[in-house]
Design an enzyme around this catalytic site. Structure first.
Site, short mmCIF file in Angstrom:
data_model
loop_
_atom_site.label_atom_id
_atom_site.label_comp_id
_atom_site.label_asym_id
_atom_site.label_seq_id
_atom_site.Cartn_x
_atom_site.Cartn_y
_atom_site.Cartn_z
N ASP A 101 4.26 -0.89 11.36
CA ASP A 101 3.90 0.30 10.59
C ASP A 101 3.38 -0.04 9.19
O ASP A 101 3.93 0.43 8.16
CB ASP A 101 5.14 1.22 10.42
CG ASP A 101 5.83 1.50 11.74
OD1 ASP A 101 5.14 1.67 12.75
OD2 ASP A 101 7.08 1.57 11.75
N GLU A 133 2.05 10.90 16.11
CA GLU A 133 2.91 10.59 14.97
C GLU A 133 2.10 9.81 13.94
O GLU A 133 0.87 9.80 14.00
CB GLU A 133 4.16 9.82 15.43
CG GLU A 133 3.88 8.59 16.25
CD GLU A 133 5.15 7.88 16.71
OE1 GLU A 133 6.26 8.32 16.41
OE2 GLU A 133 5.02 6.84 17.39
O1 FUB Z 1 8.62 1.99 13.63
C1 FUB Z 1 9.31 3.04 14.22
C2 FUB Z 1 8.34 4.09 14.68
O2 FUB Z 1 7.47 3.55 15.66
C3 FUB Z 1 7.40 4.56 13.61
O3 FUB Z 1 7.99 5.39 12.69
C4 FUB Z 1 6.35 5.15 14.45
O4 FUB Z 1 5.17 5.43 13.75
C5 FUB Z 1 6.18 4.06 15.49
O5 FUB Z 1 5.36 3.03 15.04
#
Ligand code: FUB
Length: 449
Positions: free
Chosen positions: A34, A209
């Site tokens: 991320d 997301e």
């Molecule tokens: O890293 C945990 C979660 O996985 C993140 O918050 C999302 O965007 C995905 O990458």
């Protein structure tokens, strides 16, 4: 005085630990995911999540396990400094530190302060459930020291915060929880100035997301990972206002060829070139919750649309000829006879090796910088059960021959040297060719003064 500066240097080295190199993945001693990339004071700072291998009692088995954040910085996209831990779950009052849930963060500068936004499970339950909240930690330098606010941002429940400050000075907070939400932020950057609203007109089906909003030439790009098929791919929508409406426009990066279920993106323009930061699971091919961050160049079409990015191993940035050049992070390989494997599947951070297995098999590594200093020889760290012959060519497989190296029969890694002629200063590609039929494995090559 001398004693004091020695003390300061060794103190600093405790916290500025590591240098890594911008082949992909570009952080090569720990898992990272991320990536939120920012430019502060002319330097690139990347604020990623920090995946760790879960041990018993750490969060939910088989799931993400994240207890803290590091920040990394670079001024050339090649050498990265790890500034160490900036925020950890057990130092934030409101976080439930049994959950190891410090997911994707972001950081932004305003009025002399750096605001680091991070999601985590809150200790407070809502309707009997532990929910994600978004906290802020504030520092007066990009690398910290960050002081977490005592409470998360009121009115926000979700993950993956992203902050955008528009040209008129208005700041916006984006986050996700199945959909993407946006709200204006007050000038203090710690409170919402408007009710959260859902960003409309994005794909309805499949998880969305990881919002990341940026502006270029008056176009606002809402980018996000989306599960259109089975795993996430990076998509974008264009609009003329930070709160939308946006029009779905296309795919920036297809689903991971390694089958990493998640991806997560950020964008910067640095010294006239745009870059995409994203992640995959190269150091953990069998468990995609241990990820690694990558960079590739990004290009726009004349109408502002984004050209699709193909993930590369070579990544970006220039490699110095005198550094160990890990040619397994290649730019191109021959149609047959060349492959890349992990050095040690039980300790993947040892990296990869190149295997050249048939006559004229080759591997090309682009963008190596030769300076004015005369380089006398090349070193190759190689292994060959049969003994084999390598040739190093400049620029292309049939370009000028720099050296021919006879690799002796050996059962362990062996460093072989050969003299090289004068190489014109500048940026060159290097091509390593197997000149006979005897297989050779290569760890790295480098030039010596
Ligand atoms: O890293 C945990 C979660 O996985 C993140 O918050 C999302 O965007 C995905 O990458």
């Amino acid at each position: 005085m001398k004693k004091l500066s020695l003390y300061l240097i060794s103190f600093a080295s405790l916290f500025c630990i590591n240098h890594s190199f911008a082949q992909n993945p570009f952080i090569r001693d720990q898992f990272t995911a991320d990536p939120s990339a920012r430019i502060f004071n002319g330097r690139i700072y990347v604020y990623p999540s920090h995946d760790i291998r879960a041990k018993e009692g750490m969060g939910r088995p088989g799931w993400f396990c994240m207890e803290d954040y590091h920040v990394f910085s670079s001024d050339n996209l090649t050498d990265w400094t790890d500034h160490g831990i900036i925020v950890s779950q057990n130092k934030v009052n409101w976080v439930d530190s049994t959950t190891y849930s410090m997911w994707a963060p972001d950081c932004i500068y305003r009025n002399g302060r750096y605001y680091f936004y991070f999601p985590a499970n809150s200790q407070k339950e809502t309707n009997g459930r532990k929910m994600f909240a978004i906290g802020v930690a504030v520092a007066d330098k990009p690398e910290g020291q960050y002081i977490p606010q005592p409470e998360p941002i009121k009115g926000v429940s979700g993950i993956d915060p992203n902050v955008f400050i528009d040209k008129d000075g208005q700041a916006y907070l984006y986050w996700s929880m199945g959909k993407i939400f946006v709200a204006r932020l007050k000038d203090n950057m710690l409170e919402l100035a408007s009710e959260p609203q859902v960003i409309k007109d994005l794909p309805e089906k499949g998880l969305i997301e990881g919002p990341w909003l940026f502006e270029r030439n008056g176009i606002y790009y809402m980018t996000y990972p989306h599960v259109e098929n089975k795993i996430e791919r990076l998509e974008y929508a264009m609009g003329d206002n930070p709160m939308g409406p946006f029009t779905f426009t296309g795919v920036i990066m297809d689903e991971s060829p390694m089958n990493c279920w998640t991806n997560h993106q950020s964008f910067i323009e640095y010294k006239g070139q745009w870059y995409l930061f994203y992640h995959q699971n190269a150091y953990s091919p069998k468990f995609d919750k241990n990820r690694s961050i990558c960079i590739d160049s990004l290009f726009f079409n004349a109408d502002g649309t984004i050209q699709k990015v193909m993930p590369t191993l070579r990544g970006v940035g220039i490699t110095k000829a005198s550094q160990k050049i890990e040619i397994d992070r290649y730019s191109a390989i021959s149609e047959s006879g060349t492959s890349v494997e992990l050095m040690d599947t039980s300790f993947t951070f040892k990296g990869w090796k190149t295997m050249l297995e048939s006559r004229n098999a080759w591997i090309r590594y682009n963008a190596v910088k030769f300076g004015k200093d005369k380089l006398k020889s090349i070193q190759v760290n190689a292994l060959s059960q049969t003994g084999g012959t390598l040739q190093i060519h400049l620029d292309k497989a049939d370009g000028p021959l720099l050296a021919e190296l006879k690799i002796p029969r050996c059962t362990g890694w062996t460093i072989i040297n050969a003299k090289v002629p004068k190489i014109q200063p500048g940026i060159h590609n290097l091509v390593v060719v197997l000149a006979d039929i005897n297989p050779v494995e290569i760890d790295w090559i480098r030039f010596i003064k």
